[in-house]
Motif scaffolding. Structure first.
Motif, PDB file in Angstrom:
ATOM      1  N   ARG A   1       0.832  -1.204   0.000  1.00 17.42           N
ATOM      2  CA  ARG A   1       0.000   0.000   0.000  1.00 17.42           C
ATOM      3  C   ARG A   1       0.869   1.257   0.000  1.00 17.42           C
ATOM      4  NH1 ARG A   1      -4.631  -0.449   4.509  1.00 17.42           N
ATOM      5  NH2 ARG A   1      -4.202   1.782   4.397  1.00 17.42           N
ATOM      6  N   ASP A   2       0.429   2.275  -0.705  1.00 18.14           N
ATOM      7  CA  ASP A   2       1.144   3.551  -0.702  1.00 18.14           C
ATOM      8  C   ASP A   2       1.158   4.174   0.687  1.00 18.14           C
ATOM      9  OD1 ASP A   2       1.699   3.364  -3.414  1.00 18.14           O
ATOM     10  OD2 ASP A   2      -0.067   4.521  -3.995  1.00 18.14           O
ATOM     11  N   ASP A   3       0.125   3.897   1.471  1.00 16.44           N
ATOM     12  CA  ASP A   3       0.035   4.418   2.840  1.00 16.44           C
ATOM     13  C   ASP A   3       0.280   3.303   3.870  1.00 16.44           C
ATOM     14  OD1 ASP A   3      -2.275   2.938   2.467  1.00 16.44           O
ATOM     15  OD2 ASP A   3      -3.585   4.387   3.458  1.00 16.44           O
ATOM     16  N   ALA A   4       1.200   2.416   3.554  1.00  8.08           N
ATOM     17  CA  ALA A   4       1.419   1.219   4.377  1.00  8.08           C
ATOM     18  C   ALA A   4       1.754   1.541   5.831  1.00  8.08           C
ATOM     19  CB  ALA A   4       2.529   0.355   3.771  1.00  8.08           C
ATOM     20  N   TRP A   5       2.567   2.535   6.058  1.00  2.03           N
ATOM     21  CA  TRP A   5       2.995   2.796   7.441  1.00  2.03           C
ATOM     22  C   TRP A   5       1.866   3.428   8.245  1.00  2.03           C
ATOM     23  CZ3 TRP A   5       6.360  -0.550   7.877  1.00  2.03           C
ATOM     24  CH2 TRP A   5       7.271  -0.810   6.859  1.00  2.03           C
ATOM     25  N   ALA A   6       1.059   4.259   7.615  1.00  2.00           N
ATOM     26  CA  ALA A   6      -0.131   4.772   8.295  1.00  2.00           C
ATOM     27  C   ALA A   6      -1.107   3.628   8.547  1.00  2.00           C
ATOM     28  CB  ALA A   6      -0.789   5.874   7.462  1.00  2.00           C
ATOM     29  N   GLY A   7      -1.213   2.706   7.590  1.00  2.00           N
ATOM     30  CA  GLY A   7      -2.071   1.539   7.770  1.00  2.00           C
ATOM     31  C   GLY A   7      -1.611   0.674   8.924  1.00  2.00           C
ATOM     32  N   CYS A   8      -0.308   0.542   9.072  1.00  2.00           N
ATOM     33  CA  CYS A   8       0.259  -0.239  10.178  1.00  2.00           C
ATOM     34  C   CYS A   8      -0.080   0.408  11.520  1.00  2.00           C
ATOM     35  CB  CYS A   8       1.766  -0.357   9.982  1.00  2.00           C
ATOM     36  SG  CYS A   8       2.579  -1.424  11.165  1.00  2.00           S
TER      37      CYS A   8
ATOM     38  N   LEU B   1      -3.603   0.917  16.422  1.00  2.00           N
ATOM     39  CA  LEU B   1      -4.599   1.700  17.146  1.00  2.00           C
ATOM     40  C   LEU B   1      -5.896   0.911  17.286  1.00  2.00           C
ATOM     41  CD1 LEU B   1      -5.761   4.228  18.459  1.00  2.00           C
ATOM     42  CD2 LEU B   1      -6.107   5.169  16.153  1.00  2.00           C
ATOM     43  N   ASP B   2      -6.340   0.278  16.220  1.00  2.00           N
ATOM     44  CA  ASP B   2      -7.580  -0.506  16.276  1.00  2.00           C
ATOM     45  C   ASP B   2      -7.487  -1.645  17.295  1.00  2.00           C
ATOM     46  OD1 ASP B   2      -8.583   1.158  14.288  1.00  2.00           O
ATOM     47  OD2 ASP B   2      -8.286  -0.314  12.686  1.00  2.00           O
ATOM     48  N   ALA B   3      -6.374  -2.353  17.271  1.00  2.00           N
ATOM     49  CA  ALA B   3      -6.195  -3.471  18.208  1.00  2.00           C
ATOM     50  C   ALA B   3      -6.143  -2.969  19.650  1.00  2.00           C
ATOM     51  CB  ALA B   3      -4.924  -4.244  17.867  1.00  2.00           C
ATOM     52  N   THR B   4      -5.475  -1.850  19.873  1.00  2.00           N
ATOM     53  CA  THR B   4      -5.365  -1.294  21.222  1.00  2.00           C
ATOM     54  C   THR B   4      -6.710  -0.750  21.692  1.00  2.00           C
ATOM     55  OG1 THR B   4      -3.053  -0.783  20.769  1.00  2.00           O
ATOM     56  CG2 THR B   4      -4.028   0.296  22.674  1.00  2.00           C
ATOM     57  N   THR B   5      -7.497  -0.186  20.778  1.00  2.00           N
ATOM     58  CA  THR B   5      -8.839   0.283  21.120  1.00  2.00           C
ATOM     59  C   THR B   5      -9.723  -0.887  21.547  1.00  2.00           C
ATOM     60  OG1 THR B   5      -8.620   2.167  19.616  1.00  2.00           O
ATOM     61  CG2 THR B   5     -10.859   1.519  20.226  1.00  2.00           C
ATOM     62  N   ASP B   6      -9.582  -2.020  20.879  1.00  2.00           N
ATOM     63  CA  ASP B   6     -10.316  -3.224  21.285  1.00  2.00           C
ATOM     64  C   ASP B   6      -9.912  -3.658  22.698  1.00  2.00           C
ATOM     65  OD1 ASP B   6     -11.593  -3.269  18.826  1.00  2.00           O
ATOM     66  OD2 ASP B   6     -10.353  -4.896  18.012  1.00  2.00           O
TER      67      ASP B   6
END
Length: 126
Positions: free
Chosen positions: A61-68, A73-78
């Motif tokens: 992905r062009d935005d791979a590091w933001a995606g990472c 963040l999503d996992a930590t929010t869970d």
């Protein structure tokens, strides 16, 4: 294996099929299936079907590091939601266990806020 697959996709000039990845890494279909699933879930790789194709392909992905960062963040929010639930249900526990649940809740609250800020800073820097 995930690191090797990520490197191949990161350096590839074109999207790759599962067979392409298997050949490049001399890996089994099962291994590549698991590694590509992990990379897609991590937010660094995109899986899609090109128009007119019956096969999925994978690309960095062009935005791979933001995606990472978003994935973290999503996992930590869970985990924060789990901590909130545990903290709310732990009222009847002895003091030491209540304190542990409170600390867990504080930790994940801190981590979510920090990751949100970090992701915002990273996106602003791009």
């Amino acid at each position: 294996m995930a690191g090797r697959a990520a490197a191949v996709l990161m350096l590839s000039e074109a999207p790759m099929t599962m067979a392409d990845l298997q050949d490049a890494l001399e890996a089994s279909k099962g291994s590549m299936s698991e590694m590509t699933r992990l990379l897609v879930e991590s937010g660094t790789v995109r899986r899609f079907k090109p128009p007119g194709s019956r096969q999925y392909v994978y690309e960095w992905r062009d935005d791979a590091w933001a995606g990472c960062l978003q994935h973290q963040l999503d996992a930590t929010t869970d985990l924060l939601a789990l901590a909130e639930s545990a903290h709310a249900r732990g009222a009847g526990l002895p003091g030491r266990q209540q304190e542990r649940l409170r600390e867990m809740h504080e930790y994940y609250t801190f981590m979510v806020r920090s990751l949100e800020a970090l992701l915002g800073q990273y996106k602003a820097s791009r």
